[in-house]
Design a protein around this motif. Sequence first.
Motif, PDB file in Angstrom:
ATOM      1  N   LEU A 328      21.080  39.563  43.256  1.00  0.00           N
ATOM      2  CA  LEU A 328      22.406  39.880  42.730  1.00  0.00           C
ATOM      3  C   LEU A 328      22.393  41.059  41.758  1.00  0.00           C
ATOM      4  O   LEU A 328      23.363  41.281  41.040  1.00  0.00           O
ATOM      5  N   THR A 329      21.293  41.815  41.743  1.00  0.00           N
ATOM      6  CA  THR A 329      21.178  42.950  40.826  1.00  0.00           C
ATOM      7  C   THR A 329      22.324  43.936  40.999  1.00  0.00           C
ATOM      8  O   THR A 329      22.838  44.489  40.020  1.00  0.00           O
ATOM      9  N   VAL A 330      22.735  44.165  42.233  1.00  0.00           N
ATOM     10  CA  VAL A 330      23.788  45.150  42.506  1.00  0.00           C
ATOM     11  C   VAL A 330      25.108  44.755  41.834  1.00  0.00           C
ATOM     12  O   VAL A 330      25.931  45.623  41.506  1.00  0.00           O
ATOM     13  N   ILE A 331      25.304  43.472  41.596  1.00  0.00           N
ATOM     14  CA  ILE A 331      26.493  42.998  40.884  1.00  0.00           C
ATOM     15  C   ILE A 331      26.202  42.828  39.395  1.00  0.00           C
ATOM     16  O   ILE A 331      27.016  43.183  38.542  1.00  0.00           O
ATOM     17  N   ILE A 354      33.532  36.418  25.971  1.00  0.00           N
ATOM     18  CA  ILE A 354      34.902  35.928  26.185  1.00  0.00           C
ATOM     19  C   ILE A 354      35.765  37.001  26.846  1.00  0.00           C
ATOM     20  O   ILE A 354      36.462  36.749  27.840  1.00  0.00           O
ATOM     21  N   LEU A 355      35.700  38.224  26.319  1.00  0.00           N
ATOM     22  CA  LEU A 355      36.533  39.309  26.850  1.00  0.00           C
ATOM     23  C   LEU A 355      36.120  39.682  28.275  1.00  0.00           C
ATOM     24  O   LEU A 355      36.977  39.950  29.126  1.00  0.00           O
ATOM     25  N   LEU A 356      34.803  39.685  28.550  1.00  0.00           N
ATOM     26  CA  LEU A 356      34.343  40.001  29.906  1.00  0.00           C
ATOM     27  C   LEU A 356      34.805  38.929  30.893  1.00  0.00           C
ATOM     28  O   LEU A 356      35.230  39.249  32.011  1.00  0.00           O
ATOM     29  N   LYS A 361      38.303  37.309  35.306  1.00  0.00           N
ATOM     30  CA  LYS A 361      39.361  36.415  35.752  1.00  0.00           C
ATOM     31  C   LYS A 361      40.609  37.201  36.164  1.00  0.00           C
ATOM     32  O   LYS A 361      41.267  36.890  37.159  1.00  0.00           O
ATOM     33  N   ALA A 362      40.929  38.237  35.375  1.00  0.00           N
ATOM     34  CA  ALA A 362      42.096  39.068  35.689  1.00  0.00           C
ATOM     35  C   ALA A 362      41.897  39.804  37.008  1.00  0.00           C
ATOM     36  O   ALA A 362      42.815  39.934  37.814  1.00  0.00           O
ATOM     37  N   ALA A 363      40.650  40.273  37.240  1.00  0.00           N
ATOM     38  CA  ALA A 363      40.358  40.999  38.483  1.00  0.00           C
ATOM     39  C   ALA A 363      40.533  40.095  39.701  1.00  0.00           C
ATOM     40  O   ALA A 363      40.937  40.549  40.777  1.00  0.00           O
ATOM     41  N   PHE A 364      40.242  38.809  39.532  1.00  0.00           N
ATOM     42  CA  PHE A 364      40.339  37.864  40.646  1.00  0.00           C
ATOM     43  C   PHE A 364      41.623  37.032  40.584  1.00  0.00           C
ATOM     44  O   PHE A 364      41.722  36.015  41.281  1.00  0.00           O
ATOM     45  N   GLN A 424      34.292  34.697  44.934  1.00  0.00           N
ATOM     46  CA  GLN A 424      34.033  34.878  43.508  1.00  0.00           C
ATOM     47  C   GLN A 424      32.666  34.363  43.079  1.00  0.00           C
ATOM     48  O   GLN A 424      32.147  34.798  42.045  1.00  0.00           O
ATOM     49  N   VAL A 425      32.082  33.447  43.837  1.00  0.00           N
ATOM     50  CA  VAL A 425      30.834  32.799  43.434  1.00  0.00           C
ATOM     51  C   VAL A 425      29.718  33.796  43.105  1.00  0.00           C
ATOM     52  O   VAL A 425      29.067  33.675  42.058  1.00  0.00           O
ATOM     53  N   PRO A 426      29.441  34.830  43.955  1.00  0.00           N
ATOM     54  CA  PRO A 426      28.367  35.768  43.600  1.00  0.00           C
ATOM     55  C   PRO A 426      28.576  36.472  42.255  1.00  0.00           C
ATOM     56  O   PRO A 426      27.608  36.705  41.521  1.00  0.00           O
ATOM     57  N   VAL A 427      29.824  36.778  41.941  1.00  0.00           N
ATOM     58  CA  VAL A 427      30.109  37.455  40.672  1.00  0.00           C
ATOM     59  C   VAL A 427      29.797  36.548  39.496  1.00  0.00           C
ATOM     60  O   VAL A 427      29.141  36.963  38.524  1.00  0.00           O
ATOM     61  N   PHE A 428      30.232  35.302  39.581  1.00  0.00           N
ATOM     62  CA  PHE A 428      30.007  34.391  38.461  1.00  0.00           C
ATOM     63  C   PHE A 428      28.542  33.976  38.358  1.00  0.00           C
ATOM     64  O   PHE A 428      28.032  33.767  37.250  1.00  0.00           O
ATOM     65  N   ILE A 429      27.830  33.869  39.471  1.00  0.00           N
ATOM     66  CA  ILE A 429      26.395  33.586  39.408  1.00  0.00           C
ATOM     67  C   ILE A 429      25.661  34.792  38.813  1.00  0.00           C
ATOM     68  O   ILE A 429      24.737  34.639  38.005  1.00  0.00           O
TER      69      ILE A 429
END
Length: 548
Positions: A328-331, A354-356, A361-364, A424-429
């Motif tokens: 997941l380095t690319v993300i 928190i802000l990130l 969340k806003a992006a998704f 969304q799972v790859p982003v949050f992982i």
Amino acid sequence: MDTRRLVLFVIFSMSILMLWDAWQTKHAPAAVAPVASVGSVPTADVGAAAGAIDTPVDTGYALKSGQNIAVTTDLYQININTMGGDLRKLELRKHRANNSQSNYLLLDDAAKPMLYVAQTGLIGQDLPTHNTLFTSTARSYQMQEGQDKLEVRLSAVSNGVTVNKVYTFHRNRYEIDVNYEIKNDSSAAITPVVYYQIVHDSESNQGSALMPTFTGGTYYTEASKFKKLAFKDMAKEPLNITSNDGWVGILQHYFVSAWIPKDGLVRKFYTEKLSSNIFRIGTKSTLSTIQPGATLAVPARLYSGPQTKADLIAAAPGLEYSVDYGWLTVIASPLFWLLSKIHSLVQNWGVAIILLTILIKAAFFKLSASGYRSMAQMRELAPRLQSMKEKFGDDRQKMQMAMMDLYKKEKINPMGGCFPILIQVPVFIALYWVLLGSIELRHAPFFGWIQDLSAIDPFYILPILMGATMIVQTKLNPKPTDPMQAKVMTWMPVVFSVFFFFFPAGLVLYWLVNNVLSIAQQWYVNKMIHAESVAKKQSHVKKSGEHH
């Protein structure tokens, strides 16, 4: 069926399996392999089998010792031993030990159980190895205010050849220059082989059963890129790679030490099992021939310090990959870059997390809304599905057909909540791994009782709040019609919460904020869908009244 919770349950189950696999790997019996004294020297022939030794096999382990030379810089507190000029002890003055105000001890020769030393030597014509006693003009060195670098010189003479081993420490840099000055005053030409190696045990800094971390060998070349090498793999098959570039080192959670030889020098990477729990990884290179009366300078560098991105990038190509995010380095890399930028504005890593999380969340938002809409529609159908279950009893085939007809009539995709979550799972992982692997969070305070985002919440307040949000989410979701699945989903928040009691506060904070935002969005969508459902029913009632 609540597809969102099913997906989360699958992800959680896979995580448990991965942790179990890591635990088994850590506790698996080591492969049987020949062992040798730590004092052994690699063979001079760079083309020979990597890791080969020229001393008898010995079941013990012995590290020879001379006198220690104390070196103090703005970043380090170091002991250099006159035996071989080894780096035997290295403390990082700007990083604290776990649960202590003392300096973080990165290198040490105590072997209780940690053994971690950096060695160099020359092979051929009785040249000084790491088993040769050097001399020094002083027993202590200190970098003074306004001094940008500090030089420590050690010397050894053998058969008319004078070798100076020179350490140069630079202010505000974790790169240490380690240079050889070889002067041939003998009557014959010499062709030395230089080697750089790190000796490390296989037991220390392995993390915990719930939060295992990697400690082992690592190397990089332009051809093979970044690689990790577990000690058990070194025992099975010694490393044997020849390259014109690259470095070798030892990697652990938050820190790395790497030997970086001179650019363009042909090098062979090797590993060797030295005793039951002692290993070495290194690189050796044949130098140019030194004629009588001639001198040769051989530069190299040792990076030994934190996995701070800016420092790693400045030190050597590929060293930044020691902060390993895996596939997941690319993300993960862009997420860390964004997290760092936010921190530069707010100057608090907890606030930055928190802000990130809010930005992600806003992006998704729209994608999540689609999933929540599907789940809200399923929630509205829950009473009708329960009635169907009571009507058809154990006749699963009729139940499935009736459910499909209902979904078709109401224009609902029962899997509609699944796909948005999977996207969304790859982003949050990836963000999970960023928070787990970033040394910037180590000993970074948030506020109040959270004084270290990389440590467990001392009062478990965040995990308890995390569990509470999961219970709220359970209440917002449609209840599964299957009793067993309903029971599993009911217990999921409790199980998750127990595991989060052992997670770093920064990770729990991220999940907590994400859950709160999810609850807010899910509540809003549920309310909107419920209003639509009520309006639809009222419309049907009105039309029925008009027909009568």
